[in-house]
Design a protein around this motif. Sequence first.
Motif, PDB file in Angstrom:
ATOM      1  N   LEU A 269       2.339   4.726  -6.544  1.00  0.00           N
ATOM      2  CA  LEU A 269       1.949   4.425  -5.170  1.00  0.00           C
ATOM      3  C   LEU A 269       0.771   3.440  -5.120  1.00  0.00           C
ATOM      4  CD1 LEU A 269      -0.812   5.869  -3.746  1.00  0.00           C
ATOM      5  CD2 LEU A 269       0.458   7.918  -4.333  1.00  0.00           C
ATOM      6  N   PHE A 270      -0.051   3.409  -6.192  1.00  0.00           N
ATOM      7  CA  PHE A 270      -1.201   2.501  -6.194  1.00  0.00           C
ATOM      8  C   PHE A 270      -0.806   1.052  -6.460  1.00  0.00           C
ATOM      9  CE2 PHE A 270      -3.283   6.591  -7.220  1.00  0.00           C
ATOM     10  CZ  PHE A 270      -4.185   6.629  -6.154  1.00  0.00           C
ATOM     11  N   HIS A 271       0.423   0.838  -6.908  1.00  0.00           N
ATOM     12  CA  HIS A 271       0.863  -0.532  -7.164  1.00  0.00           C
ATOM     13  C   HIS A 271       0.908  -1.347  -5.877  1.00  0.00           C
ATOM     14  CE1 HIS A 271       3.217   0.988 -10.945  1.00  0.00           C
ATOM     15  NE2 HIS A 271       1.907   1.163 -11.025  1.00  0.00           N
ATOM     16  N   GLU A 272       1.051  -0.679  -4.736  1.00  0.00           N
ATOM     17  CA  GLU A 272       1.228  -1.390  -3.471  1.00  0.00           C
ATOM     18  C   GLU A 272      -0.088  -1.898  -2.879  1.00  0.00           C
ATOM     19  OE1 GLU A 272       3.484   0.994  -0.779  1.00  0.00           O
ATOM     20  OE2 GLU A 272       4.856   1.700  -2.339  1.00  0.00           O
ATOM     21  N   TYR A 273      -1.219  -1.416  -3.390  1.00  0.00           N
ATOM     22  CA  TYR A 273      -2.511  -1.846  -2.854  1.00  0.00           C
ATOM     23  C   TYR A 273      -2.954  -3.150  -3.508  1.00  0.00           C
ATOM     24  CZ  TYR A 273      -3.008   2.838  -0.827  1.00  0.00           C
ATOM     25  OH  TYR A 273      -2.830   3.995  -0.112  1.00  0.00           O
ATOM     26  N   LYS A 274      -3.634  -3.970  -2.699  1.00  0.00           N
ATOM     27  CA  LYS A 274      -4.121  -5.247  -3.205  1.00  0.00           C
ATOM     28  C   LYS A 274      -5.608  -5.221  -3.539  1.00  0.00           C
ATOM     29  CE  LYS A 274      -4.429  -8.791  -0.370  1.00  0.00           C
ATOM     30  NZ  LYS A 274      -4.114 -10.004   0.422  1.00  0.00           N
ATOM     31  N   VAL A 275      -6.397  -4.434  -2.800  1.00  0.00           N
ATOM     32  CA  VAL A 275      -7.852  -4.487  -2.915  1.00  0.00           C
ATOM     33  C   VAL A 275      -8.407  -3.114  -3.287  1.00  0.00           C
ATOM     34  CG1 VAL A 275     -10.023  -5.016  -1.734  1.00  0.00           C
ATOM     35  CG2 VAL A 275      -7.943  -6.325  -1.185  1.00  0.00           C
ATOM     36  N   PHE A 276      -9.218  -3.102  -4.318  1.00  0.00           N
ATOM     37  CA  PHE A 276      -9.914  -1.884  -4.745  1.00  0.00           C
ATOM     38  C   PHE A 276     -11.392  -2.050  -4.426  1.00  0.00           C
ATOM     39  CE2 PHE A 276     -12.208   0.526  -8.102  1.00  0.00           C
ATOM     40  CZ  PHE A 276     -11.731   1.793  -7.822  1.00  0.00           C
ATOM     41  N   ILE A 277     -11.941  -1.171  -3.594  1.00  0.00           N
ATOM     42  CA  ILE A 277     -13.349  -1.238  -3.217  1.00  0.00           C
ATOM     43  C   ILE A 277     -14.096  -0.117  -3.928  1.00  0.00           C
ATOM     44  CG2 ILE A 277     -15.006  -1.152  -1.321  1.00  0.00           C
ATOM     45  CD1 ILE A 277     -12.821  -2.091   0.549  1.00  0.00           C
TER      46      ILE A 277
END
Length: 447
Positions: A269-277
């Motif tokens: 599911l984390f593959h779909e995120y673009k930005v890690f804050i």
Amino acid sequence: MSTRRHFAIFTTASLPWMTGTAINPLFRAAYLAKDGDKDVTLVIPWLCLRDQELVYPNNIVFDSPLEHESYVHHWIEERIDFRPSFSIKFYPGKFSKEMRSILPVGDITECIPDEVADIAVLEEPEHLNWYHHGRRWKNKFRRVIGIVHTNYLAYVRREKNGQVIACFLKYANTWVTRIYCHKIVRCHPRSAQNGEKAFTKGAYYIGKMVWSKGYRELLDLLSKYQSKLVGLEVDLYGSGEDSDEVCESAKRLSLSINVHPGRDHADPLFHEYKVFINPSTTDVVCTTTAEALAMGKIVICANHSSNEFFKQFPNCRIYDNEDEFVQLTLNALSEQPAPLTDAQRYELSWEAATQRFIEAADINPHVPESRTHQSSRALLPAFLRTRKLKQNLEDASVYLHQALSGLEVTRCAFGAVPKTLQPDEDLCKDLGLAPPVNRKRLKFKMT
């Protein structure tokens, strides 16, 4: 004489607790053992059922060390492309609610037989040695390497009288790491190595859900600048003692912030995120930041020593102040991450991390002292540079620490779990150790 080396990796946590000190040492053990030219033992804490229920998420508990060992092996085998050949041993541990940490009980050096005691790797050496009362690590092992994971000073500064406590803790940490370790190195984080994916979601953060892991800083920034960050959606993933408070604080913001239970960062599911804050500054080198970069994401993090390693990667965006945080976040949402080069992928791999560890640890005892160490010794007067005096001072320090750590009143005064000088009956039974009374008699005879 065999030149085969044996690594015993002692750490302060274990799966299914998804924390860096459970995961990083596990990957380190697997990759050290990958080529089959080393014997590797991972030594992790065993908790009684009561403590397991407090620590491990999703109601996961183990009836026996064998069941726990099987769980750990299965977890790592699903995440690497080779079959690791390391063994697992357990030391008795107790969970401290006040410190939110697992603390060793008794002399954990006993987990490794003397005849194979070669190289000890202490993951979080200060944590393992705060209350250590037993065999001196340097006497038992030929080489003792301490790997620092956590910035404990950043944790305690948030507490009441934090500056005073941090000052004391700084000297205590330096003391116990120097007298028990030959070499101290910084944590080398693991890599997820999933490559770039098509991104359909915005920003997220993942970490143990306690305020000190950066949640307070993140929510404060999002709250203060929510008028400029209109349209930003942030998903938070974590489990921990402050989960309810984090949820309540997030609900009070008009931004779209969703709070989810903790998950493995390798979850698809984390593959779909673009930005890690990641505004956290309590890690020495942040594991989740390394993973996010390896997964091809844009990472936004503070200009802090814990992020120094990541500045070499184009997708790492460093902010010095709040205005820069806002601008970098907006830019990241409208941009695409730069593709990772082969060299960058390698730097974020566990192969590279293992090589850096071997080099930094100075495993070969015949390697000359580093220039840094030589220069630091050169600053001392000649009479203080003598090996004999240095050894005498260290012996005296060890004697003092052993004396203090052997007194129940002193241990408790400095935060130890009461009655943890020796394992209790439950831990002895679970681990197949001699009952507490017999262990005391055995120790008396040996001394």
